[in-house]
Write a protein that holds these residues in place. Structure first.
Motif, mmCIF file in Angstrom:
data_model
loop_
_atom_site.group_PDB
_atom_site.id
_atom_site.type_symbol
_atom_site.label_atom_id
_atom_site.label_comp_id
_atom_site.label_asym_id
_atom_site.label_seq_id
_atom_site.Cartn_x
_atom_site.Cartn_y
_atom_site.Cartn_z
ATOM 1 N N LEU A 12 0.845 -1.203 0.000
ATOM 2 C CA LEU A 12 0.000 0.000 0.000
ATOM 3 C C LEU A 12 0.875 1.246 0.000
ATOM 4 N N LYS A 13 1.871 1.273 0.857
ATOM 5 C CA LYS A 13 2.748 2.440 0.956
ATOM 6 C C LYS A 13 3.460 2.706 -0.368
ATOM 7 N N ALA A 14 4.045 1.657 -0.946
ATOM 8 C CA ALA A 14 4.784 1.829 -2.194
ATOM 9 C C ALA A 14 3.869 2.263 -3.336
ATOM 10 N N ALA A 15 2.711 1.601 -3.470
ATOM 11 C CA ALA A 15 1.800 1.904 -4.580
ATOM 12 C C ALA A 15 1.148 3.274 -4.407
ATOM 13 N N SER A 16 0.826 3.648 -3.171
ATOM 14 C CA SER A 16 0.180 4.947 -2.944
ATOM 15 C C SER A 16 1.116 6.093 -3.303
ATOM 16 N N GLU A 17 2.418 5.896 -3.110
ATOM 17 C CA GLU A 17 3.387 6.922 -3.499
ATOM 18 C C GLU A 17 3.443 7.055 -5.014
ATOM 19 N N VAL A 18 3.413 5.921 -5.722
ATOM 20 C CA VAL A 18 3.406 5.957 -7.189
ATOM 21 C C VAL A 18 2.122 6.594 -7.707
ATOM 22 N N ALA A 19 0.999 6.272 -7.051
ATOM 23 C CA ALA A 19 -0.308 6.787 -7.495
ATOM 24 C C ALA A 19 -0.559 8.222 -7.061
ATOM 25 N N GLY A 20 0.184 8.684 -6.071
ATOM 26 C CA GLY A 20 -0.050 10.028 -5.537
ATOM 27 C C GLY A 20 -1.349 10.134 -4.758
ATOM 28 N N LEU A 21 -1.684 9.087 -3.990
ATOM 29 C CA LEU A 21 -2.928 9.105 -3.213
ATOM 30 C C LEU A 21 -2.846 10.095 -2.060
ATOM 31 N N GLU A 22 -3.986 10.670 -1.737
ATOM 32 C CA GLU A 22 -4.051 11.590 -0.601
ATOM 33 C C GLU A 22 -3.753 10.845 0.700
ATOM 34 N N PRO A 23 -3.080 11.506 1.659
ATOM 35 C CA PRO A 23 -2.737 10.849 2.927
ATOM 36 C C PRO A 23 -3.936 10.270 3.660
ATOM 37 N N ASN A 24 -5.081 10.942 3.602
ATOM 38 C CA ASN A 24 -6.263 10.430 4.310
ATOM 39 C C ASN A 24 -6.806 9.148 3.680
ATOM 40 N N VAL A 25 -6.636 9.009 2.376
ATOM 41 C CA VAL A 25 -7.035 7.770 1.708
ATOM 42 C C VAL A 25 -6.157 6.624 2.202
ATOM 43 N N VAL A 26 -4.854 6.873 2.259
ATOM 44 C CA VAL A 26 -3.922 5.852 2.726
ATOM 45 C C VAL A 26 -4.212 5.490 4.179
ATOM 46 N N LYS A 27 -4.482 6.509 4.982
ATOM 47 C CA LYS A 27 -4.779 6.267 6.395
ATOM 48 C C LYS A 27 -6.009 5.391 6.548
ATOM 49 N N ARG A 407 -18.135 9.197 -1.942
ATOM 50 C CA ARG A 407 -19.014 8.934 -0.798
ATOM 51 C C ARG A 407 -18.810 9.948 0.336
ATOM 52 N N GLY A 408 -17.783 10.780 0.211
ATOM 53 C CA GLY A 408 -17.507 11.761 1.254
ATOM 54 C C GLY A 408 -16.757 11.193 2.450
ATOM 55 N N TRP A 409 -16.108 10.048 2.265
ATOM 56 C CA TRP A 409 -15.361 9.436 3.371
ATOM 57 C C TRP A 409 -14.054 10.154 3.623
ATOM 58 N N VAL A 410 -13.475 10.726 2.580
ATOM 59 C CA VAL A 410 -12.171 11.397 2.708
ATOM 60 C C VAL A 410 -12.208 12.766 2.040
#
Length: 410
Positions: A12-27, A407-410
């Motif tokens: 998750l950590k490695a892929a989220s960095e490549v994807a540029g996901l928002e920190p709250n999504v990762v959390k 959905r407004g979750w993040v």
């Protein structure tokens, strides 16, 4: 790193960095949405009382109802269930399935139960499961479960609810409005993906294959590769491994296993341990058993061009880093073994519409869906100059993140 949930979080950590996901999504994706842990007291045939620990995890349901995987194994723990639920979440998203990831099971050795005990335990699991149903959470088969157990689950669920609901349980028998091709789907899907990968890597027919795990997945994939002209030189099961550098007749081996219950002492082979089997020289290696079998301890000794991850989480992050440096290609589990998840989605669709497909239709739709997912993965890998694992996760996580945001979750 052998903890499967830590492996999933590392990816998750490695892929989220490549994807540029928002920190709250990762959390939010770093922990399951719901965890159920409960006990099942049961009187055994001899009158003794046994208490079994059971689990069910709804990891994320942003894309739809959670579903799949009930595992009956003696070493089941919560971290494994959480990891499997996370992988299922990503797997559904990678394959374009409108569903979230669910996984669960019971800590038990089903081989030590009589059939009556197994049925009572299976029915008790469904009775005690807090949330379930075709629009909520749909259990499917996994290690230690089968079409028979899924039939019991469906019957128990319908007895509780008071109405028929074939879409509430996956991997059930076709006679109970299940889908044909369900139990073969993971191996069949892995074969379809392998055929795409060998084209991309110019690995010709006649190349060698090693399969760790000759259960429902490994034997189907092995049979189809054998029929396609590839040479399966070694396989293993819980009893150990067998090896013949000239190749095994997979169909004869299947018949032998059906008769004896094991690959042990199959004529014309030499014995090899499960550990040594992974290090045999081959063109295609298919770990098809359990998680965390390719690690930093043995990755230096892996001698293959291509690893097709037919099991969930067979390669640890430390092991993968070594393999990447050595130029060994890994087609990840969330893509390679997604065939069952795809066909389970078909099963639910058929159950909800009361329209049932033949095996040609199921396999045609499976091939179309899984090949599309493979091509999307390879495209992302090239575009972002990253591994196939990161690429698959980027594609899956991006879909989940968009649904969470909508959905407004993040």
């Amino acid at each position: 790193m052998s903890n499967p949930f830590q492996t999933a979080l590392s990816t998750l950590k490695a892929a989220s960095e490549v994807a540029g996901l928002e920190p709250n999504v990762v959390k939010m994706l770093s922990q399951p949405k719901r965890i159920f842990e409960f006990t099942i007291p049961m009187k055994m045939d001899n009158g003794d009382l046994e208490i079994f620990t059971a689990y069910r995890v709804h990891y994320n349901d942003a894309l739809g109802q959670t579903k799949n995987g009930i595992r009956f194994v003696p070493n089941l723990d919560l971290d494994t269930v959480k990891a499997l639920g996370f992988w299922m979440t990503v797997k559904h998203a990678v394959s374009g399935i409108p569903a979230g990831g669910g996984k669960g099971g019971i800590r038990v050795d089903p081989k030590k139960l009589s059939e009556g005990e197994l049925e009572r335990l299976t029915r008790s699991y469904i009775r005690k499961l807090p949330m379930k149903g075709a629009w909520v959470d749909i259990p499917g088969a996994d290690i230690g479960t089968s079409a028979k157990t899924q039939g019991w689950m469906l019957d128990e669920y319908e007895e509780i609810m008071g109405f028929h609901s074939p879409a509430a349980i996956n991997d059930k028998p076709a006679e109970l409005n299940g889908t044909v091709g369900s139990m073969e789907a993971t191996g069949t899907g892995a074969f379809f993906v392998t055929m795409e990968a060998v084209k991309d890597l110019s690995i010709p027919k006649g190349s060698t294959v090693v399969i760790q795990g000759f259960g429902n997945v490994g034997r189907i994939a092995g049979r189809l590769l054998h029929q396609e002209g590839y040479v399966v030189i070694a396989v293993s099961d819980i009893s150990g491994g067998i090896y013949n550098p000239q190749g095994l007749d997979v169909e004869k081996l299947e018949a032998y296993v059906d008769e004896t219950g094991s690959i042990k002492d199959f004529p014309g082979t030499t014995v090899v341990s499960n550990e040594a089997l992974l290090q045999l020289e081959c063109d295609i290696l298919m770990p098809s058993a359990v998680q965390s079998v390719i690690t930093e301890q043995n990755a230096h000794n892996i001698k293959t061009k291509l690893i097709m991850e037919c099991a969930n989480g067979p390669t640890t992050p430390a092991g993968e880093a070594i393999l990447e440096k050595r130029g060994i290609i890994i087609v990840p589990d969330v893509l390679t073994n997604s065939g069952s998840a795809i066909v389970c989605s078909f099963e639910r669709t058929q159950g909800l519409t009361d329209t049932y497909w033949d095996i040609e239709t199921v396999n045609s739709k499976l091939k179309e869906r899984i090949v599309k997912a493979y091509k999307e993965t390879t495209t992302t890998a090239k575009d972002k100059n990253t591994s196939l694992r990161n690429a698959a996760w980027v594609n899956g996580l991006t879909k989940v993140a968009k649904a969470m945001k909508a959905r407004g979750w993040v």
